[in-house]
Enzyme design. Structure first.
Site, mmCIF file in Angstrom:
data_model
loop_
_atom_site.group_PDB
_atom_site.id
_atom_site.type_symbol
_atom_site.label_atom_id
_atom_site.label_comp_id
_atom_site.label_asym_id
_atom_site.label_seq_id
_atom_site.Cartn_x
_atom_site.Cartn_y
_atom_site.Cartn_z
ATOM 1 N N ASN A 146 1.255 5.093 7.320
ATOM 2 C CA ASN A 146 0.811 3.800 6.793
ATOM 3 C C ASN A 146 1.490 2.623 7.467
ATOM 4 O O ASN A 146 0.961 1.505 7.438
ATOM 5 C CB ASN A 146 1.079 3.803 5.276
ATOM 6 C CG ASN A 146 0.984 2.430 4.660
ATOM 7 O OD1 ASN A 146 -0.105 1.858 4.601
ATOM 8 N ND2 ASN A 146 2.110 1.887 4.227
ATOM 9 N N ASP A 164 10.782 3.926 5.593
ATOM 10 C CA ASP A 164 10.527 2.534 5.932
ATOM 11 C C ASP A 164 11.644 2.055 6.838
ATOM 12 O O ASP A 164 12.775 2.534 6.758
ATOM 13 C CB ASP A 164 10.462 1.660 4.672
ATOM 14 C CG ASP A 164 9.664 0.378 4.918
ATOM 15 O OD1 ASP A 164 8.493 0.326 4.497
ATOM 16 O OD2 ASP A 164 10.202 -0.540 5.573
ATOM 17 N N ILE A 214 0.835 -1.206 0.000
ATOM 18 C CA ILE A 214 0.000 0.000 0.000
ATOM 19 C C ILE A 214 0.870 1.256 0.000
ATOM 20 O O ILE A 214 0.590 2.224 -0.709
ATOM 21 C CB ILE A 214 -0.960 -0.011 1.213
ATOM 22 C CG1 ILE A 214 -2.005 -1.120 1.017
ATOM 23 C CG2 ILE A 214 -1.636 1.345 1.399
ATOM 24 C CD1 ILE A 214 -2.931 -1.323 2.211
ATOM 25 N N TYR A 246 -4.579 -6.273 17.222
ATOM 26 C CA TYR A 246 -4.450 -5.399 16.056
ATOM 27 C C TYR A 246 -5.554 -4.332 16.073
ATOM 28 O O TYR A 246 -5.292 -3.143 15.853
ATOM 29 C CB TYR A 246 -4.554 -6.244 14.778
ATOM 30 C CG TYR A 246 -4.409 -5.464 13.491
ATOM 31 C CD1 TYR A 246 -3.246 -4.734 13.218
ATOM 32 C CD2 TYR A 246 -5.420 -5.469 12.527
ATOM 33 C CE1 TYR A 246 -3.111 -4.023 12.037
ATOM 34 C CE2 TYR A 246 -5.290 -4.770 11.330
ATOM 35 C CZ TYR A 246 -4.128 -4.047 11.089
ATOM 36 O OH TYR A 246 -3.995 -3.345 9.920
ATOM 37 N N LYS A 272 -5.749 0.172 16.461
ATOM 38 C CA LYS A 272 -6.304 0.787 15.242
ATOM 39 C C LYS A 272 -7.556 1.612 15.594
ATOM 40 O O LYS A 272 -7.777 2.681 15.025
ATOM 41 C CB LYS A 272 -6.650 -0.289 14.208
ATOM 42 C CG LYS A 272 -5.430 -0.868 13.510
ATOM 43 C CD LYS A 272 -4.793 0.142 12.551
ATOM 44 C CE LYS A 272 -3.774 -0.507 11.626
ATOM 45 N NZ LYS A 272 -3.128 0.471 10.732
ATOM 46 N N ASP A 323 12.062 4.050 11.752
ATOM 47 C CA ASP A 323 11.367 3.092 12.613
ATOM 48 C C ASP A 323 10.364 3.913 13.430
ATOM 49 O O ASP A 323 10.757 4.646 14.339
ATOM 50 C CB ASP A 323 12.396 2.394 13.510
ATOM 51 C CG ASP A 323 11.731 1.460 14.521
ATOM 52 O OD1 ASP A 323 10.479 1.388 14.540
ATOM 53 O OD2 ASP A 323 12.475 0.804 15.284
ATOM 54 N N VAL A 324 9.076 3.794 13.101
ATOM 55 C CA VAL A 324 8.095 4.670 13.757
ATOM 56 C C VAL A 324 7.879 4.319 15.229
ATOM 57 O O VAL A 324 7.213 5.059 15.949
ATOM 58 C CB VAL A 324 6.723 4.699 13.016
ATOM 59 C CG1 VAL A 324 6.866 5.299 11.628
ATOM 60 C CG2 VAL A 324 6.086 3.314 12.964
#
Ligand SMILES: [Zn+2]
Length: 686
Positions: free
Chosen positions: A518, A468, A449, A584, A588, A491-492
């Protein structure tokens, strides 16, 4: 300056093009044109041209005298024989008898006499080449020559240095009048090896390609040697702050100030991309106490005006930790620049009977004492061109001031070049793309994506930064997208990594307008039994990762003051939990709330926050093996499993990318969730 002529290379070029039916002279014309075009001290971005007079068969096979002259749109550094279109020479020469010739007629006559009607437009300096008798004619805007002649007494300095070896032509704007004047000067000095054009550049002549080229090198070398004599020291430095602010903090403030609100579309702005340059010479120039004088004196050669405007914007030196003061000063300096540009346009347009259409009043070069300079443009490519020309101007003016005082052409002359229809044509026309001038950052950009979204935003005109944790994968994707796309490791889940990545983007492009947050990964576990550590790891990535990226983007957007878009990849799990997907879905769901919080808190700043809820996309989260095992477990074919939605269609990463693109341009939408799942009524927003 050394000649770069190499016999073996010249002969190899002749042999190579000979196999394609190109004659020796044209092959060598290509060879030396490239030698000139590859030296930035001679030629930059279209600032030069070459020609050859020859006999060639026309389309019907009759031999005619032609001028092969550089065609517009060709770069001298990489020119090929079709880049030197052949024009019938006699009709061009006959024009010399005319008293006047309009630009439109000049272009029409040149095109009408092309041997190949499909060839590009010949150079705007075609007639100058045609009116001179030499077989080979080379023209450059060599910086050393400009330093010598961009002086109040430039004509006398050139006459003294070249001692009748070069004819000297007073300044006239390029076009028919200059071509006639240059031919007259040559007629009065028929032994001249070339011409010096006051405040413009240099022409050299030769019976062979090598002779014209080596004369160019020799004449420029003489200018270089002259610049070494009787130098005075330039420039005395002004007082600078003890510590200068970091580049990453300066870029967004400069970029925001150098933008323009769109009065027709509320919330829209015309933005530019930045390219930073610095060096000892640049710092010496921008730090000078008198930078306000010599930097504002005008262009070093007329065609720079198209890319750099006539003057750079000079801002104060940015002191570290004083960003509010710096922003106030930059905004005020940029506003004064725009006002001055509009006044310059109005003044000169009146002189031209009001027929010109104003270009945007934004600076294309910004000088930042203590740091260096920025080139600005509607794309990274244009910003780099502006920076290259600005750097050449800094070198030219520095040398000019070292031997005298830099002086440019008059304001009216600059205006006539900037608004000359033939110069404007070099920029090309056509509608701009919807995201032109914008910078987009995509996290998790190496995934399906992320890559599809970066590609879609780049295709819509944005400059893209692919962030990324897997840097080499991001680099591969950036290369695939091409243009000015960059890859940055990020690295978020690590605050320092996020801060460093956004600083890299701000340094590379000057800021950020669109964030596509994302990056994510799926963890599973039945919620009553799952290990808390798994839940925390998922929150680190699927909630805090978004928060860190959004916070870093918002800081840059606030510094710019031109709004922006925060776009989040949420998930249908946020509203429609699946069995065992709690680890997960929970973060979210929190991220979905985060979107609304940003929408509420930053709406007044023009920053929009929107989400995309996608489902069942082939990606790192849903691999081909997972699809195979899940469809088997449900007794479905893979195709039926992937298209198990109301529309019965498989949803792809490109579909999700289009939803992000929609949100990037939807200026009146915030706090919205777009569902891209083929229809799942249980996951519908309500
Ligand atoms: Zn020129």
């Amino acid at each position: 300056m050394q000649s770069r002529w190499v016999d073996a290379d010249a002969e190899a070029t002749v042999a190579r093009y000979g196999r394609e039916g190109v004659g020796r002279d044209l092959a060598l014309r290509v060879y030396t044109t490239r030698l000139l075009g590859r030296d930035p001290k001679l030629v930059l971005h279209g600032g030069g041209n070459t020609s050859l007079k020859a006999r060639m068969p026309d389309l019907l096979g009759s031999e005619v005298d032609v001028l092969c002259v550089k065609g517009s749109g060709w770069d001298m550094a990489n020119i090929e024989p079709p880049g030197l279109p052949a024009v019938r020479l006699e009709p061009l020469r006959a024009l010399r008898a005319r008293e006047a010739l309009s630009d439109e007629d000049m272009v029409r006559i040149q095109r009408a006499n092309l041997l190949d009607p499909m060839a590009p437009n010949p150079s705007v300096e075609t007639l100058l080449h045609a009116f001179l008798p030499a077989r080979f004619v080379d023209h450059t805007h060599a910086t050393a020559v400009l330093s010598l002649v961009d002086q109040p007494d430039g004509v006398a300095l050139a006459a003294d240095l070249y001692n009748a070896r070069m004819g000297i032509v007073p300044y006239i704007m390029p076009g028919f009048a200059l071509a006639k004047k240059a031919a007259d000067v040559f007629a009065s000095t028929p032994d001249a090896e070339g011409l010096i054009l006051h405040k413009h550049g240099i022409f050299t002549f030769g019976e062979t390609a090598r002779e014209a080229y080596e004369r160019m090198i020799e004449m420029v070398t003489l200018a270089e040697e002259r610049l070494k004599r009787n130098r005075k020291t330039v420039f005395a430095s002004t007082q600078l702050p003890q510590r200068v602010a970091p580049l990453a903090a300066v870029g967004p403030i400069v970029r925001g100030a150098c933008s323009l609100r769109n009065d027709k579309v509320e919330g829209d702005a015309r933005r530019l991309i930045l390219e930073f340059r610095t060096s000892e010479t640049i710092l010496n120039f921008v730090n000078g106490a008198e930078v306000g004088r010599y930097s504002q004196a005008g262009v070093v050669t007329p065609d720079h005006t198209l890319r750099t405007k006539n003057w750079p914007l000079v801002v104060p030196a940015p002191a570290d930790g004083k960003s509010a003061d710096f922003k106030r000063d930059v905004v005020s300096a940029a506003t004064a620049f725009k006002d001055a540009y509009r006044a310059y346009f109005a003044r000169n347009n009146t002189r031209c009977n009001g027929i010109k259409k104003a270009l945007d009043p934004l600076p294309r070069v910004v000088l930042v004492p203590g740091l260096g300079l920025y080139g600005l443009g509607r794309s990274k490519k244009d910003a780099k061109i502006a920076a290259d020309l600005a750097q050449a101007a800094v070198e030219t003016i520095t040398d000019a001031e070292a031997i005298g005082r830099f002086e440019s052409i008059t304001e009216a002359d600059m205006f006539d070049c900037e608004y000359w229809s033939l110069e404007q044509a070099k920029l090309g026309s056509g509608a701009e793309k919807p995201l032109a001038g914008q910078v987009a950052v995509i996290t998790g950009a190496a995934g399906a994506i992320g890559t599809a979204t970066a590609k879609a935003l780049a295709a819509a005109g944005a400059e893209v930064a692919l962030l990324d944790v897997n840097e080499s994968a991001a680099q591969d994707k950036a290369k695939m997208i091409g243009g000015a796309a960059i890859a940055v490791r990020c690295d978020v889940t690590d605050q320092a990594s996020v801060s460093a990545a956004f600083a890299d983007v701000a340094e590379a492009f000057g800021g950020v307008d669109i964030l596509v947050s994302n990056a994510g990964a799926a963890w599973q576990g039945r919620i009553g039994e799952v290990d808390e550590e798994i839940l925390r790891r998922s929150f680190e990535l699927n909630f805090y990762g978004h928060q860190r990226a959004a916070q870093a983007a918002v800081q840059i957007m606030l510094a710019q003051g031109t709004g922006g878009a925060l776009l989040f990849n949420v998930s249908k799990q946020a509203v429609n939990p699946g069995p065992n997907f709690g680890p997960y879905g929970l973060p979210k769901a929190t991220t979905l709330f985060l979107v609304r919080q940003y929408a509420v808190d930053y709406g007044p700043d023009g920053i929009r926050a929107n989400a995309v809820n996608a489902d069942r996309i082939r990606s790192g989260l849903l691999t081909d093996e997972m699809i195979a095992s899940r469809s088997r477990a449900r007794g479905l074919s893979e195709r039926d499993y992937m298209s198990g939605n109301l529309l019965g269609r498989e949803v792809t990463a490109d579909d999700v990318a289009q939803a992000f693109l929609h949100h990037a341009v939807a200026l009146k939408t915030t706090g919205d969730v777009t569902t891209v799942d083929g229809g799942n009524i249980a996951a519908a927003m309500r």
